[in-house]
Design an enzyme around this catalytic site. Structure first.
Site, PDB file in Angstrom:
ATOM      1  N   HIS A 388       0.856  -1.068  -0.198  1.00  0.00           N
ATOM      2  CA  HIS A 388       0.297  -0.262  -0.158  1.00  0.00           C
ATOM      3  C   HIS A 388       0.736   1.192   0.135  1.00  0.00           C
ATOM      4  CE1 HIS A 388      -3.825   2.558   1.286  1.00  0.00           C
ATOM      5  NE2 HIS A 388      -2.882   3.102   1.889  1.00  0.00           N
ATOM      6  N   GLU A 389       2.269   1.575   1.219  1.00  0.00           N
ATOM      7  CA  GLU A 389       2.144   2.204   1.210  1.00  0.00           C
ATOM      8  C   GLU A 389       3.793   2.466  -0.583  1.00  0.00           C
ATOM      9  OE1 GLU A 389       1.956   5.291   3.015  1.00  0.00           O
ATOM     10  OE2 GLU A 389       0.687   3.390   4.873  1.00  0.00           O
ATOM     11  N   HIS A 392       2.385   4.689  -2.719  1.00  0.00           N
ATOM     12  CA  HIS A 392       2.272   5.867  -2.787  1.00  0.00           C
ATOM     13  C   HIS A 392       3.227   6.180  -3.099  1.00  0.00           C
ATOM     14  CE1 HIS A 392      -1.475   6.906  -0.862  1.00  0.00           C
ATOM     15  NE2 HIS A 392      -1.840   6.193   0.895  1.00  0.00           N
ATOM     16  N   HIS A 395       3.375   6.271  -6.683  1.00  0.00           N
ATOM     17  CA  HIS A 395       3.410   7.050  -6.758  1.00  0.00           C
ATOM     18  C   HIS A 395       3.987   8.954  -7.418  1.00  0.00           C
ATOM     19  CE1 HIS A 395      -1.231   9.190  -7.280  1.00  0.00           C
ATOM     20  NE2 HIS A 395      -0.626   9.771  -8.150  1.00  0.00           N
TER      21      HIS A 395
END
Length: 598
Positions: A388-389, A392, A395
């Site tokens: 998940h991180e 980020h 991104h």
């Protein structure tokens, strides 16, 4: 590990390497001096911005230099504070950064009102100037705020309040992460520390007495501080109301959604779709009660894995390998960059005393996209948290390399798509590797629980935020009792009649850190809904679909979030993505029943 270590006892290789920001604290100090000098230059741009395109360009270029410097200083200070908020040096550095940042905001507060006061015909000519073209996106977004910009003096007064406005949030963080001592819980492996970070581990323990003991002890300590916590949150709500009123927005929610150009109908559609599917959620809780073979389902029973015989353990390095392999469809550049970042300095891996609980990714234009983890080898969710991180961070990695500073920053609305997209691919990968029906059932439960946590639960949180802000805006006093009653009613609606609430269960509404950043949590739910649709599009598509998704990551802040998602193939103004995600929830439950032969 039965004792939470001090920061100094963590191996250097398990800490993040902040050299991409500053190689030493002395470098940070020198940059802070330069930043204060740069702030002093702001005054020379006052009252000249409408006189020529060159003057406006000079000012915008100055703001870039100032913003880059501030972001770099702030990133370092915030990361150091997050790794150990009990350290005096970290506290002092953070305070000094906030003082300087507040000064910078105050001294440049005239710029936005001055730009928005430039006559439309003059601005139209300026936008044709060669030096202004790189700032078109920035200026067009800024000009949308024109009806809500105050006078120079009013904007300066608001800017000077920036640091004091953090008081409720900072106090909540220090109280819950540092001052509150939750003690220990007795387990079959001996006494283990209970903390914000370890609480989730206890709630997945197969021993129901351990779960109950942890739940009771955790919330009983919150009960001891309930009046303080209620006062802090009420203060945060009233601050939101104050800001929305002085800027003449219709409501706190409309103000919060305005910068992303997200219609309030998107928020309302989310709540409506989820409420229409609460029956499916209640059926799942009935199934959970049946599988666990308990007479009554309590809140400390809703997270424990239903497949008790599966023991899942990953070292950090194994987790990195699983995550990067699961993302191979995104290509070598994505996977190799992420793997290297995970292993070579992006990540602060393990819990220590004073460290912020949970996890986050902190990207910046200058530094690496750092990740804070509190990784635990026996919690499968932490492998999902890592990907998940990582979503980020990638991104951020793509955005900084594809955009100039003035519009590289993507919105949180988009960020939650990139992170949960990765989780979808990891779930699919692990299901493909499942060696038996028990492992398959375990992973199906994980997907089901993630949809509950990210769509159902975050929507419940979003309802709570809307209700209590609406109450405050209508003049209803925000007290401990009104907060608890509102939250308890939502717990009853979402968990259904088959779930038993404890007396202290409604105190959960006082322990959610994201509530101090109002109208943020709904983006988790919309993000996962979009991510489910996008991941299926990429998996079932080809090179075009993959490139559309990578193009979304690269777009940064160059478009509004709904626009960038439409280019990637998803329309979030329609209820379709949320309904599709909830339909998948129902399919997962039916698949689980078949796997468990129920």
């Amino acid at each position: 590990m039965n004792k939470i270590p001090e920061r100094k006892d963590i191996k250097e290789s398990d800490k993040w390497n902040l050299d991409s920001l500053f190689k030493s604290e002395e470098e940070w100090e020198k940059e802070l001096v330069e930043f204060n000098k740069l702030i002093d230059e702001a005054a020379k741009y006052k009252n000249i911005l409408a006189s020529s395109a060159d003057n406006l360009a000079d000012c915008l270029e100055y703001l870039n230099r100032l913003g880059l410097t501030e972001e770099k200083l702030g990133s370092y200070a915030q990361l150091k504070y997050s790794e150990d908020s009990s350290d005096n040096k970290n506290q002092e550095r953070m305070a000094r950064y906030m003082t300087a940042a507040t000064k910078g905001e105050a001294e440049t507060s005239f710029i936005t009102p001055e730009i928005t006061s430039i006559p439309n015909n003059t601005m139209a000519k300026f936008l044709e100037h060669e030096r202004i073209k790189p700032f078109h996106i920035l200026l067009n977004k800024l000009l949308r705020f024109k009806p809500y910009i105050l006078s120079d003096n009013e904007e300066k007064l608001l800017a000077l309040q920036a640091e004091s406005c953090q008081t409720a949030k900072k106090t909540f963080s220090v109280l819950t992460d540092v001052d509150m001592d939750f003690g220990t819980i007795f387990t079959k492996d001996g006494e283990k520390p209970l903390s914000q970070s370890t609480f989730s581990s206890f709630l997945i323990d197969q021993d129901r007495s351990v779960r109950k003991a942890a739940y009771d002890k955790f919330y009983n300590l919150y009960d001891n501080h309930k009046h303080t916590l209620a006062a802090l949150y009420a203060g945060s709500i009233h601050l939101d109301v104050y800001h929305s009123k002085i800027r003449k927005h219709n409501s706190c929610r409309s103000q919060a959604l305005f910068p992303d150009k997200v219609p309030e109908s998107v928020y309302d559609n989310l709540i409506s779709c989820v409420r229409n599917n609460l029956g499916e959620l209640h059926k799942y809780y009935e199934l959970r009660k049946e599988v666990l073979k308990i007479d009554a389902l309590h809140l400390y029973d809703v997270y424990v894995p239903l497949v008790s015989e599966i023991k899942v353990k990953h070292s950090y390095e194994q987790a990195v390998s699983e995550v990067t392999e699961s993302l191979s469809i995104l290509g070598d550049e994505y996977c190799n960059t992420l793997r290297n970042g995970f292993l070579d300095g992006w990540v602060d891996r393990y819990e220590n005393k004073g460290k912020r609980s949970g996890a986050f990714s902190a990207g910046s234009y200058t530094g690496e996209p750092y990740i804070l983890m509190n990784f635990k080898e026996d919690v499968l969710r932490d492998v999902f948290t890592l990907t998940h991180e990582g979503g980020h961070s990638m991104h951020s990695w793509y955005s900084t390399r594809s955009n100039p500073f003035q519009h590289y920053g993507y919105t949180i609305f988009e960020a939650e798509v990139a992170s949960t997209f990765n989780e979808q691919l990891l779930a699919l990968y692990l299901l493909g590797k499942a060696e038996n029906s028990s492992m398959k059932a375990y992973l199906l439960c994980k997907q089901i629980d993630d949809i509950i946590a990210t769509i159902f639960r975050q929507t419940m949180f979003a309802e709570f935020e809307y209700k209590v802000h609406d109450m405050a805006e209508k003049g209803t006093p925000i007290t401990l009792e009104t907060l608890r009653t509102t939250y308890r009613n939502l717990l009853k609606d979402y968990f259904g009649p088959q779930t038993i609430l404890e007396t202290v269960s409604d105190l959960e509404g006082l322990r959610i850190p994201h509530f101090y950043r109002a109208f943020y949590v709904y983006k988790y739910a919309t993000g996962l809904s979009a991510a489910i649709a996008l991941s299926e599009r990429v998996i079932n598509g080809g090179e075009k679909e993959k490139n559309d998704y990578l193009g979304f990551l690269k777009s940064g802040g160059s478009k509004y979030p709904l626009e960038s998602l439409k280019l990637a193939g998803i329309d979030m103004e329609s209820p379709e993505p949320v309904n599709a995600a909830l339909a998948k929830f129902s399919v997962l439950i039916e698949t689980l029943k078949k796997t468990l032969a129920l």
